[in-house]
Motif scaffolding. Structure first.
Motif, PDB file in Angstrom:
ATOM      1  N   ASN A 172      11.801 -39.206  22.489  1.00 58.53           N
ATOM      2  CA  ASN A 172      12.194 -38.665  21.191  1.00 58.53           C
ATOM      3  C   ASN A 172      11.457 -37.364  20.873  1.00 58.53           C
ATOM      4  OD1 ASN A 172      14.124 -40.575  20.642  1.00 58.53           O
ATOM      5  ND2 ASN A 172      12.683 -41.986  19.649  1.00 58.53           N
ATOM      6  N   TRP A 174      10.683 -35.055  22.998  1.00 59.05           N
ATOM      7  CA  TRP A 174      11.410 -33.955  23.632  1.00 59.05           C
ATOM      8  C   TRP A 174      12.684 -33.645  22.871  1.00 59.05           C
ATOM      9  CZ3 TRP A 174       8.987 -36.580  28.096  1.00 59.05           C
ATOM     10  CH2 TRP A 174       8.054 -35.743  28.734  1.00 59.05           C
ATOM     11  N   ARG A 175      13.312 -34.710  22.345  1.00 62.49           N
ATOM     12  CA  ARG A 175      14.568 -34.480  21.623  1.00 62.49           C
ATOM     13  C   ARG A 175      14.331 -33.722  20.326  1.00 62.49           C
ATOM     14  NH1 ARG A 175      18.543 -39.468  22.341  1.00 62.49           N
ATOM     15  NH2 ARG A 175      17.231 -40.530  20.848  1.00 62.49           N
ATOM     16  N   ASP A 176      13.194 -33.993  19.632  1.00 64.07           N
ATOM     17  CA  ASP A 176      12.981 -33.302  18.349  1.00 64.07           C
ATOM     18  C   ASP A 176      12.095 -32.059  18.487  1.00 64.07           C
ATOM     19  OD1 ASP A 176      10.256 -34.010  18.234  1.00 64.07           O
ATOM     20  OD2 ASP A 176      10.605 -35.762  16.982  1.00 64.07           O
ATOM     21  N   ALA A 191      16.230 -35.961  28.319  1.00 63.83           N
ATOM     22  CA  ALA A 191      16.039 -36.710  27.067  1.00 63.83           C
ATOM     23  C   ALA A 191      17.190 -36.457  26.096  1.00 63.83           C
ATOM     24  CB  ALA A 191      14.699 -36.327  26.431  1.00 63.83           C
ATOM     25  N   LYS A 192      17.644 -35.212  26.037  1.00 66.11           N
ATOM     26  CA  LYS A 192      18.713 -34.882  25.075  1.00 66.11           C
ATOM     27  C   LYS A 192      20.059 -35.464  25.487  1.00 66.11           C
ATOM     28  CE  LYS A 192      16.879 -31.063  22.500  1.00 66.11           C
ATOM     29  NZ  LYS A 192      16.675 -29.622  22.373  1.00 66.11           N
TER      30      LYS A 192
END
Ligand code: HEC
Ligand code: HEC
Length: 216
Positions: A172, A174-176, A191-192
């Protein structure tokens, strides 16, 4: 004094000199760094460095020294953000980072089963872990993280045996965007491309100690 004993004493002095000045990794682990803000690692990462799964504190024992020191430097340079570790990493000196990373790398870790030699269950999470999903440009996790997720070399950390909550938090992050320290953005794309459910499932998959349901 014989010439030989002079050589022996001379080399002992040379060997002893750097250790007298270098930071002591074990001491930093158990008591903290010279700056009091560099708290002892043992309190959160456990007496043997194996982490505290219930709290989501990762294991550090047996992780590669190069990976560990990179993470501590990344908190200092802001490419990895996390409220607990960021001030702590900033309070460690370069020498302390080197010493504590070497010490942690030397601690024994749980053995990880080699997935290649096992009967693999045919479910979507196992397939993602082993083969990825090329339709979404996701390579299999084990292609970089090694068989069973046991880690490869100095730069591909183990996933096996890390707390599930910790693995979810990293994917998460990496996603945010709070973690952007992956070389060549190897992780951010992976990750995305994953769904929330896949993130949870893959974390549980690698967090399982050593895939005890299948024998090597
Ligand atoms: C107060 C609790 C606490 C203390 C004390 C602490 N840590 Fe941590 N540490 C954490 C948490 C929480 C994380 C997970 C951070 C995240 O989610 O990114 C972490 C993560 C790490 C990581 C990243 C591991 C990985 O797999 O990427 C390293 C390296 C680390 N800590 C080193 C240390 C060292 C070295 C010390 C002692 C000098 C220390 N920590 C002390 C709580 C702590
Ligand atoms: C192309 C190579 C590559 C692939 C494929 C890959 N990773 Fe990674 N992964 C990395 C690298 C490199 C790092 C370390 C980045 C750094 O230096 O912080 C990493 C780090 C991680 C971390 C953080 C570990 C820690 O201790 O903090 C997690 C979690 C992770 N990967 C999960 C996965 C999962 C799940 C998959 C499969 C869906 C996967 N990775 C596939 C290269 C890869």
């Amino acid at each position: 004094m014989t010439p030989l004993s002079r050589v022996v004493i001379g080399s002992l002095l040379i060997l002893a000199w750097p250790t007298a000045h270098a930071a002591d990794g074990q001491k930093i682990f158990t008591q903290g760094g010279a700056n009091p803000a560099a708290m002892a690692c043992i309190g959160c990462h456990g007496p043997d460095g194996k982490g505290i799964a219930a709290a989501g504190f990762p294991r550090l024992a047996g992780l590669p020294a190069g990976y560990l020191s990179k993470q501590l430097q990344d908190w200092r340079n802001g490419t990895r953000k996390q409220p607990v570790m960021e001030p702590l990493a900033k309070a460690l000196s370069d020498d302390e980072i080197k010493a504590v990373s070497a010490y942690l790398a030397s601690l024994p870790a749980e053995p990880v089963a080699d997935l290649r030699r096992q009967q693999i269950a045919d479910d979507p999470t196992t397939r993602l872990a082993l083969y990825g999903d090329w339709g979404r440009q996701i390579p299999g996790c084990v292609q970089c993280h090694g068989p069973g997720g046991s880690g490869v070399g100095e730069h591909f950390p183990p996933l096996a045996g890390q707390p599930a909550a910790y693995l979810v938090a990293q994917l998460n992050a990496w996603r945010d965007g709070s973690r952007s320290n992956d070389p060549n953005q190897l992780m951010v794309g992976v990750a995305k491309a994953m769904t929330d459910d896949e993130v949870k499932a893959i974390a549980a998959f690698f967090a399982r100690p050593a895939h005890p349901e299948v024998t090597p």
